[in-house]
Design an enzyme around this catalytic site. Structure first.
Site, PDB file in Angstrom:
ATOM      1  CB  THR A 103      68.987  39.650 -38.673  1.00  9.95           C
ATOM      2  OG1 THR A 103      70.014  40.028 -39.608  1.00  9.95           O
ATOM      3  CG2 THR A 103      67.885  40.682 -38.663  1.00  9.95           C
ATOM      4  N   PRO A 124      63.393  41.639 -36.517  1.00 10.65           N
ATOM      5  CG  PRO A 124      62.520  40.018 -37.964  1.00 10.65           C
ATOM      6  CD  PRO A 124      62.365  40.577 -36.575  1.00 10.65           C
ATOM      7  CG  MET A 126      64.063  47.916 -36.184  1.00 15.26           C
ATOM      8  SD  MET A 126      63.407  47.591 -34.543  1.00 15.26           S
ATOM      9  CE  MET A 126      64.606  46.417 -33.924  1.00 15.26           C
ATOM     10  CG  HIS A 159      69.502  42.003 -48.056  1.00 15.05           C
ATOM     11  ND1 HIS A 159      68.605  40.998 -48.245  1.00 15.05           N
ATOM     12  CD2 HIS A 159      68.929  42.837 -47.157  1.00 15.05           C
ATOM     13  CE1 HIS A 159      67.531  41.207 -47.495  1.00 15.05           C
ATOM     14  NE2 HIS A 159      67.699  42.327 -46.823  1.00 15.05           N
ATOM     15  CE  LYS A 163      70.284  40.345 -44.399  1.00 14.34           C
ATOM     16  NZ  LYS A 163      70.479  40.726 -42.984  1.00 14.34           N
ATOM     17  N   GLY A 168      66.451  38.210 -41.892  1.00 13.75           N
ATOM     18  CA  GLY A 168      65.595  37.826 -40.766  1.00 13.75           C
ATOM     19  C   GLY A 168      64.136  38.148 -41.049  1.00 13.75           C
TER      20      GLY A 168
HETATM   21  N1  LIG Z   1      65.951  45.090 -37.740  1.00 12.07           N
HETATM   22  C1  LIG Z   1      66.085  45.870 -38.807  1.00 12.07           C
HETATM   23  O1  LIG Z   1      65.165  46.657 -39.159  1.00 12.07           O
HETATM   24  C2  LIG Z   1      67.337  45.835 -39.603  1.00 12.07           C
HETATM   25  C3  LIG Z   1      68.328  44.978 -39.226  1.00 12.07           C
HETATM   26  N2  LIG Z   1      69.523  45.004 -39.868  1.00 12.07           N
HETATM   27  C4  LIG Z   1      70.558  44.147 -39.300  1.00 12.07           C
HETATM   28  O2  LIG Z   1      71.476  44.986 -38.592  1.00 12.07           O
HETATM   29  C5  LIG Z   1      72.757  44.370 -38.561  1.00 12.07           C
HETATM   30  C6  LIG Z   1      73.814  45.394 -38.950  1.00 12.07           C
HETATM   31  O3  LIG Z   1      73.663  45.760 -40.313  1.00 12.07           O
HETATM   32  P1  LIG Z   1      74.799  46.575 -41.082  1.00 12.07           P
HETATM   33  O4  LIG Z   1      75.083  47.864 -40.406  1.00 12.07           O
HETATM   34  O5  LIG Z   1      74.407  46.562 -42.505  1.00 12.07           O
HETATM   35  O6  LIG Z   1      76.051  45.558 -40.839  1.00 12.07           O
HETATM   36  P2  LIG Z   1      77.619  45.758 -41.026  1.00 12.07           P
HETATM   37  O7  LIG Z   1      78.192  44.364 -40.933  1.00 12.07           O
HETATM   38  O8  LIG Z   1      77.915  46.567 -42.228  1.00 12.07           O
HETATM   39  O9  LIG Z   1      78.080  46.597 -39.722  1.00 12.07           O
HETATM   40  C7  LIG Z   1      78.062  46.025 -38.444  1.00 12.07           C
HETATM   41  C8  LIG Z   1      79.027  46.764 -37.529  1.00 12.07           C
HETATM   42  O10 LIG Z   1      78.967  46.180 -36.233  1.00 12.07           O
HETATM   43  C9  LIG Z   1      80.295  45.906 -35.776  1.00 12.07           C
HETATM   44  N3  LIG Z   1      80.315  44.820 -34.791  1.00 12.07           N
HETATM   45  C10 LIG Z   1      80.612  43.510 -34.975  1.00 12.07           C
HETATM   46  N4  LIG Z   1      80.539  42.851 -33.798  1.00 12.07           N
HETATM   47  C11 LIG Z   1      80.189  43.765 -32.862  1.00 12.07           C
HETATM   48  C12 LIG Z   1      79.931  43.701 -31.468  1.00 12.07           C
HETATM   49  N5  LIG Z   1      80.026  42.558 -30.760  1.00 12.07           N
HETATM   50  N6  LIG Z   1      79.533  44.819 -30.819  1.00 12.07           N
HETATM   51  C13 LIG Z   1      79.444  45.986 -31.467  1.00 12.07           C
HETATM   52  N7  LIG Z   1      79.697  46.109 -32.806  1.00 12.07           N
HETATM   53  C14 LIG Z   1      80.046  45.009 -33.485  1.00 12.07           C
HETATM   54  C15 LIG Z   1      81.024  45.589 -37.047  1.00 12.07           C
HETATM   55  O11 LIG Z   1      82.434  45.657 -36.864  1.00 12.07           O
HETATM   56  P3  LIG Z   1      83.360  44.621 -37.707  1.00 12.07           P
HETATM   57  O12 LIG Z   1      83.320  45.145 -39.111  1.00 12.07           O
HETATM   58  O13 LIG Z   1      84.677  44.733 -37.045  1.00 12.07           O
HETATM   59  O14 LIG Z   1      82.745  43.251 -37.578  1.00 12.07           O
HETATM   60  C16 LIG Z   1      80.477  46.676 -37.974  1.00 12.07           C
HETATM   61  O15 LIG Z   1      81.127  47.910 -37.743  1.00 12.07           O
HETATM   62  C17 LIG Z   1      72.646  43.142 -39.459  1.00 12.07           C
HETATM   63  O16 LIG Z   1      72.419  42.012 -38.641  1.00 12.07           O
HETATM   64  C18 LIG Z   1      71.395  43.405 -40.299  1.00 12.07           C
HETATM   65  O17 LIG Z   1      70.745  42.263 -40.753  1.00 12.07           O
HETATM   66  C19 LIG Z   1      69.767  45.842 -40.911  1.00 12.07           C
HETATM   67  C20 LIG Z   1      68.788  46.687 -41.354  1.00 12.07           C
HETATM   68  C21 LIG Z   1      67.496  46.746 -40.737  1.00 12.07           C
HETATM   69  O1  LIG Z   2      70.962  43.669 -43.512  1.00 11.77           O
HETATM   70  C1  LIG Z   2      70.065  44.394 -44.014  1.00 11.77           C
HETATM   71  O2  LIG Z   2      70.289  45.271 -44.856  1.00 11.77           O
HETATM   72  C2  LIG Z   2      68.695  44.169 -43.568  1.00 11.77           C
HETATM   73  N1  LIG Z   2      68.485  43.304 -42.615  1.00 11.77           N
HETATM   74  C3  LIG Z   2      67.228  42.981 -42.035  1.00 11.77           C
HETATM   75  C4  LIG Z   2      66.898  41.534 -42.333  1.00 11.77           C
HETATM   76  O3  LIG Z   2      67.776  40.669 -42.179  1.00 11.77           O
HETATM   77  O4  LIG Z   2      65.754  41.245 -42.682  1.00 11.77           O
HETATM   78  C5  LIG Z   2      66.140  43.931 -42.467  1.00 11.77           C
HETATM   79  C6  LIG Z   2      66.237  44.350 -43.911  1.00 11.77           C
HETATM   80  O5  LIG Z   2      66.027  43.238 -44.720  1.00 11.77           O
HETATM   81  C7  LIG Z   2      67.606  44.964 -44.171  1.00 11.77           C
END
Ligand SMILES: NC(=O)C1=CN([C@@H]2O[C@H](COP(=O)(O)OP(=O)(O)OC[C@H]3O[C@@H](n4cnc5c(N)ncnc54)[C@H](OP(=O)(O)O)[C@@H]3O)[C@@H](O)[C@H]2O)C=CC1
Ligand SMILES: O=C(O)C1=N[C@H](C(=O)O)C[C@H](O)C1
Length: 280
Positions: A103, A124, A126, A159, A163, A168
């Site tokens: 997001t 945003p 799933m 969150h 975050k 999103g």
């Molecule tokens: N759609 C949905 O249902 C949901 C969406 N999300 C979204 O998912 C995303 C990830 O969440 P979360 O795991 O908590 O985030 P984190 O920031 O904890 O982890 C993200 C990871 O991605 C890495 N990263 C950064 N840039 C890149 C790149 N260009 N290519 C590949 N990897 C990269 C980061 O490395 P580094 O630390 O070096 O930056 C880190 O290891 C967020 O945007 C969140 O809002 C989360 C939950 C549910």
């Molecule tokens: O970063 C998260 O944790 C989450 N991100 C998504 C969002 O931005 O809405 C989905 C959920 O809220 C968890």
């Protein structure tokens, strides 16, 4: 191809893919602070290794060559708001279908990159139950637009402190609620969403201690009539990441089926995945 390992959401999605019988691509993109190496994903009695490749511009052509040798993949993106556009450009340039859960990117610029003709799912959220709730609200807004005209909105989301962006999901739900409100309602810009990120405020908001840093999404939306006499509240609280991870694996299978049967190359949402009956 799981991009964003070893981040928590990419890890949960990889585990769910394994549990649901999908195979992981042996390479994945990672972020700038992550050391090169290999992560082993274990779930459902299976185990697969993924070699992490930096998503840095200079390293991408080599990754693209590796992918060409490996054969067709579907990418899953759980990275960072700052990575959304660069990764989208990579997927488009190399004809890689993708499921993007990340997001916080610039959605308009992303749509321009996609040009309306690339096979992908972007959403945003799933989580099946939350997607269903979003669809129900969309239907309510279509059937009774403005029926909450004059009502004021108040939104708060908590969150994990790491975050980076405003939820999103929250932004999408607020967009739908705006269709139920009307011209007499006070304006509600995205900046009015209350972001709860610090420990004490999250605990006061009802988040269990165990979910503070491991991951949570507690959202509350309140609509109040102009005279204050009538109040509606919508709340969804998720601890952990399981529901998003399972929906992600379902979205990958949905895209796989679209590709197999020559479906339209376009941007799908999780509402499309739900309506296709593909969310288990
Ligand atoms: N759609 C949905 O249902 C949901 C969406 N999300 C979204 O998912 C995303 C990830 O969440 P979360 O795991 O908590 O985030 P984190 O920031 O904890 O982890 C993200 C990871 O991605 C890495 N990263 C950064 N840039 C890149 C790149 N260009 N290519 C590949 N990897 C990269 C980061 O490395 P580094 O630390 O070096 O930056 C880190 O290891 C967020 O945007 C969140 O809002 C989360 C939950 C549910
Ligand atoms: O970063 C998260 O944790 C989450 N991100 C998504 C969002 O931005 O809405 C989905 C959920 O809220 C968890």
């Amino acid at each position: 191809m799981i991009n964003g390992l070893p981040g928590p959401m990419a890890t949960a999605a990889a585990e769910s893919c394994l549990r649901k019988g999908l195979d992981l691509c042996p390479v994945g993109l990672t972020g700038p602070t992550v050391a090169a190496g290999t992560v082993t994903v274990r779930a459902g009695g299976r185990e697969q290794a993924v070699a992490l490749r930096p998503a840095a511009e200079g390293a991408l052509p080599k990754v693209a060559r590796e992918l060409r040798e490996l054969g067709p993949v579907i990418c899953v993106d759980y990275t960072h708001p700052t990575a959304v556009l660069g990764n989208t450009a990579f997927y488009v340039e190399h004809g890689l279908p993708f499921v993007m859960g990340s997001t916080g990117g610039d959605r308009k610029a992303q749509d321009e990159l996609l040009g309306g003709g690339h096979m992908c799912v972007i959403a945003p959220n799933m989580g099946k139950q939350i997607v269903a709730l979003q669809l129900a609200l969309e239907k309510l807004a279509a059937d009774f637009p403005g029926c909450f005209d004059g009502y004021a909105l108040d939104v708060a989301e908590s969150h994990q402190a790491s975050k980076a962006d405003t939820s999103g999901t929250c932004l999408a739900v607020v967009d739908t609620l705006a269709k139920l409100q009307g011209p007499a309602s006070p304006p509600f810009p995205p900046s009015a969403i209350k972001l709860v990120r610090d420990r004490e405020s999250s605990l006061a908001f009802g988040v269990p201690e165990s979910s503070l840093s491991s991951g949570h999404a507690h959202h509350t939306y309140r609509l109040t009539s102009p005279d204050g006499s009538t109040r509606f509240e919508l709340q969804h609280d998720v601890d952990g990441r399981g529901i998003y991870a399972d929906g992600t694996a379902d979205a990958v299978r949905f895209l796989g089926r679209q590709i197999e049967r020559g479906g339209e190359s376009r941007t799908y949402t999780m509402i499309d995945v739900l309506e296709a009956g593909a969310l288990e």
